[in-house]
Design an enzyme around this catalytic site. Structure first.
Site, PDB file in Angstrom:
ATOM      1  N   GLU A  28       0.826  -1.204   0.000  1.00 47.19           N
ATOM      2  CA  GLU A  28       0.000   0.000   0.000  1.00 47.19           C
ATOM      3  C   GLU A  28       0.865   1.260   0.000  1.00 47.19           C
ATOM      4  OE1 GLU A  28      -3.209   0.319  -0.332  1.00 47.19           O
ATOM      5  OE2 GLU A  28      -3.959  -1.699   0.091  1.00 47.19           O
ATOM      6  N   ASP A  37      -7.074   7.205  -5.362  1.00 41.60           N
ATOM      7  CA  ASP A  37      -6.477   5.932  -5.775  1.00 41.60           C
ATOM      8  C   ASP A  37      -6.812   5.631  -7.240  1.00 41.60           C
ATOM      9  OD1 ASP A  37      -9.019   4.776  -5.917  1.00 41.60           O
ATOM     10  OD2 ASP A  37      -8.680   3.331  -4.325  1.00 41.60           O
TER      11      ASP A  37
END
Length: 156
Positions: A28, A37
């Site tokens: 991540e 994202d």
């Protein structure tokens, strides 16, 4: 041995949560500033999305606390949804996976169904199918799922 595998196995002393923390933080990454994202969701810290707004910031300590809480929830979901016995490495792989895709997706998955039916190899192989986000195959997910699959297969 890859660096990520060395770190994950080194974390084995701390058990599944330690291994999953290494996986999640590696794949991540950490952003102290909220960003969008690849599928358009506001995200912060180690992939956290709940209640995140662009412009929001967190401290490293806040990100670590958020990760611990959300990863703990993911592992609790794995423990609730998987009836099969699992070695710590498999549990860590599944905690990382559920942290990424969510408990609802895991609950309805073929991966979970195969695992609970005793088909460990088939279940672990399912991880390789979960590499798409927003209809696009993402290289980061391919690498993450490969690492999760390798851990999932330990003891299979």
């Amino acid at each position: 041995m890859t660096p990520i595998k060395q770190r994950v196995l080194g974390a084995a002393v701390a058990g599944s949560i330690g291994m999953a923390t290494v996986l999640v933080s590696h794949f991540e990454g950490r952003s102290l500033l909220a960003y969008i994202d690849p599928v358009g969701i506001p995200t912060i810290c180690y992939g956290s999305t709940a209640g995140v707004k662009l412009g929001q910031t967190k401290t490293p300590a806040e990100c670590d606390q958020l990760l611990a809480g959300e990863l703990g929830q993911a592992c609790a979901s794995v423990d609730r949804l998987v009836v099969a016995q699992m070695p710590p490495a498999r549990r860590a792989a599944l905690c990382s996976f559920v942290y990424n895709v969510g408990a609802t997706a895991f609950q309805g998955s073929t991966l979970r169904r195969k695992l609970n039916a005793g088909d460990v190899r088939g279940a672990c192989a399912e991880l390789s199918r979960w590499v798409y986000a927003g209809g696009q195959k993402l290289g980061g997910l391919v690498k993450r799922r490969a690492a999760e699959r390798e851990l999932c297969e330990v003891g299979a």
